[in-house]
Design a protein around this motif. Structure first.
Motif, PDB file in Angstrom:
ATOM      1  N   SER A  52       9.148   0.533   4.067  1.00 42.12           N
ATOM      2  CA  SER A  52       9.078   1.879   3.501  1.00 42.12           C
ATOM      3  C   SER A  52       7.650   2.409   3.441  1.00 42.12           C
ATOM      4  O   SER A  52       7.419   3.603   3.636  1.00 42.12           O
ATOM      5  CB  SER A  52       9.701   1.890   2.103  1.00 42.12           C
ATOM      6  OG  SER A  52       9.027   0.991   1.247  1.00 42.12           O
ATOM      7  N   GLU A  53       6.670   1.551   3.162  1.00 40.07           N
ATOM      8  CA  GLU A  53       5.284   2.020   3.087  1.00 40.07           C
ATOM      9  C   GLU A  53       4.802   2.513   4.446  1.00 40.07           C
ATOM     10  O   GLU A  53       4.142   3.549   4.545  1.00 40.07           O
ATOM     11  CB  GLU A  53       4.367   0.906   2.573  1.00 40.07           C
ATOM     12  CG  GLU A  53       2.941   1.374   2.326  1.00 40.07           C
ATOM     13  CD  GLU A  53       2.043   0.286   1.771  1.00 40.07           C
ATOM     14  OE1 GLU A  53       0.871   0.577   1.492  1.00 40.07           O
ATOM     15  OE2 GLU A  53       2.510  -0.860   1.645  1.00 40.07           O
ATOM     16  N   TYR A  57       3.807   6.350   5.660  1.00 42.23           N
ATOM     17  CA  TYR A  57       2.511   6.625   6.282  1.00 42.23           C
ATOM     18  C   TYR A  57       2.695   7.340   7.615  1.00 42.23           C
ATOM     19  O   TYR A  57       1.972   8.293   7.931  1.00 42.23           O
ATOM     20  CB  TYR A  57       1.746   5.321   6.476  1.00 42.23           C
ATOM     21  CG  TYR A  57       0.300   5.519   6.876  1.00 42.23           C
ATOM     22  CD1 TYR A  57      -0.647   5.956   5.955  1.00 42.23           C
ATOM     23  CD2 TYR A  57      -0.118   5.267   8.183  1.00 42.23           C
ATOM     24  CE1 TYR A  57      -1.979   6.148   6.317  1.00 42.23           C
ATOM     25  CE2 TYR A  57      -1.447   5.439   8.553  1.00 42.23           C
ATOM     26  CZ  TYR A  57      -2.364   5.876   7.619  1.00 42.23           C
ATOM     27  OH  TYR A  57      -3.682   6.057   7.984  1.00 42.23           O
ATOM     28  N   ASP A 381      -3.842  -2.134   8.315  1.00 37.58           N
ATOM     29  CA  ASP A 381      -2.943  -2.507   7.214  1.00 37.58           C
ATOM     30  C   ASP A 381      -1.531  -2.866   7.653  1.00 37.58           C
ATOM     31  O   ASP A 381      -0.852  -3.626   6.973  1.00 37.58           O
ATOM     32  CB  ASP A 381      -2.848  -1.367   6.191  1.00 37.58           C
ATOM     33  CG  ASP A 381      -4.130  -1.180   5.413  1.00 37.58           C
ATOM     34  OD1 ASP A 381      -5.111  -1.895   5.707  1.00 37.58           O
ATOM     35  OD2 ASP A 381      -4.178  -0.308   4.522  1.00 37.58           O
TER      36      ASP A 381
END
Length: 382
Positions: A52-53, A57, A381
């Motif tokens: 989900s992150e 993004y 990331d």
């Protein structure tokens, strides 16, 4: 969109009727789940998907930028059954290109679902060939992608394909590099000891540490201060990012999210008379690595500005610094001690405009940093 004294080129859709029939279309927000799955499978095979992150993004980065339209954004290939089997993530950026303004595409990732997506990937690759582009570019291309770029009429910028590295604390810098390469544990506990060795080394060989010129100074400012110096210091380049205020602010806010690289900061360099002669944007992290995004200076002040920048970063306690090489800075960078250059990835540009291509090949271009993906969390990331 209007620009006084310049031709203005709005990026038109490169998806032709034939492309649409072949399954190529603009990426929509409804495609984000499929695109995230492709990205994670291609680049994060040894780690759990970010889920989900990463999806959030992707939505923010590729659909919310000020120049974005469906005509200049990311594209996907639909296999005909409603399945996305390949995608090109593209971020639009506004550039001044010789005598016109154009919305360029920064190609951030090219992904496909292995053998199943081979046909779709080939069709997407043809879609971004030079004859169809005002300007598209990538600063992290692999050798294979670079070969495809050249075969399709694009060019490679060899200097911008390099990173420069300037070491201030050799022992600490070596420890940090070992940690990055082999995941050496306990580096944070070892750094104070490394610094003791570096302090002794600096006394023995004081020339290793950069020193600023008498009367010059470097001041730390908020990243927004960099905007004040963009136009007069980049005007000498035939190709340069426009960085209009709304677009610049958006890029800064997105770059600030990359906490893995550290805190985004701006250094302002002044001469003995207090005149601003240069500015630089950089990330500084707790492990004392400074990642320099952009360096600007008045013509002829390259050596003064880089000298003050390195002296400032050294005093701030960074073990090492790094950034993208630029043709106009090479003479100044080459005069530094403990300076090295390493291949980062191929910087490729595709364009149908011969004047743009020739200016880029001659080094008459300012690109990289914010005008690339060096700040993106997609690289660090996810």
């Amino acid at each position: 969109m209007t620009t006084t004294g310049l031709k203005t080129v709005s990026s038109q859709s490169t998806v032709t009727a034939a492309d649409a029939a072949a399954g190529i279309r603009a990426m929509h927000k409804g495609d984000i789940d499929a695109a995230e799955t492709l990205f994670s499978a291609a680049f994060r095979k040894k780690t759990p998907p970010a889920g989900s992150e990463l999806r959030a993004y992707i939505a923010s980065l590729f659909f919310d930028s000020p120049p974005y339209t469906t005509d200049n954004g990311s594209i996907v290939h639909d296999d005909g059954n409603g399945n996305i089997d390949s995608a090109i993530f593209a971020l639009p950026m506004t550039f001044h290109t010789v005598d016109r303004t154009a919305v360029a595409r920064l190609l951030c990732a090219f992904v496909s679902s292995g053998a199943k997506g081979a046909l779709g990937a080939a069709r997407l690759a043809r879609n971004v060939r030079a004859t169809q582009q005002d300007m598209c570019f990538s600063d992290t291309s692999s050798a294979t992608s670079a070969d495809h770029c050249i075969a399709a009429g694009g060019i490679i910028l060899p200097i911008q394909s390099l990173d420069w590295h300037r070491v201030f604390q050799p022992v600490a810098a070596l420890a940090l590099r070992l940690q990055k390469r082999i995941n050496l544990p306990g580096i944070d506990l070892m750094l104070p000891l490394c610094r003791m060795f570096d302090t002794a080394l600096a006394k023995w060989k004081p020339g290793f540490r950069p020193v600023g010129d008498f009367g010059f100074q470097c001041k730390l400012e908020e990243p927004s201060a960099f905007f004040e110096h963009i136009a007069p210091m980049t005007r000498r380049f035939a190709i340069r990012p426009e960085w209009r205020k709304i677009e610049f602010d958006w890029l800064i806010e997105k770059a600030k999210l990359n906490r893995k690289l550290g805190k985004l900061q701006c250094g302002i360099v002044e001469d003995r008379q207090g005149t601003v002669i240069g500015a630089f944007l950089f990330f500084g992290n707790k492990k004392r690595v400074a990642t320099v995004l952009n360096i600007l200076c008045q013509p002829g002040k390259e050596l003064d500005v880089t000298r003050e920048m390195f002296a400032f970063l050294n005093i701030a306690g960074h073990a090492t610094s790094q950034g993208m090489a630029q043709p106009f800075l090479m003479n100044a960078l080459g005069r530094q001690r403990l300076m090295s250059f390493r291949h980062r990835g191929y910087f490729c540009i595709s364009t149908r405009h011969d004047d743009l291509k020739q200016a880029a090949l001659l080094g008459d271009i300012y690109i990289g940093g914010l005008a690339s993906e060096q700040w993106s969390r997609m690289l660090t990331d996810f």
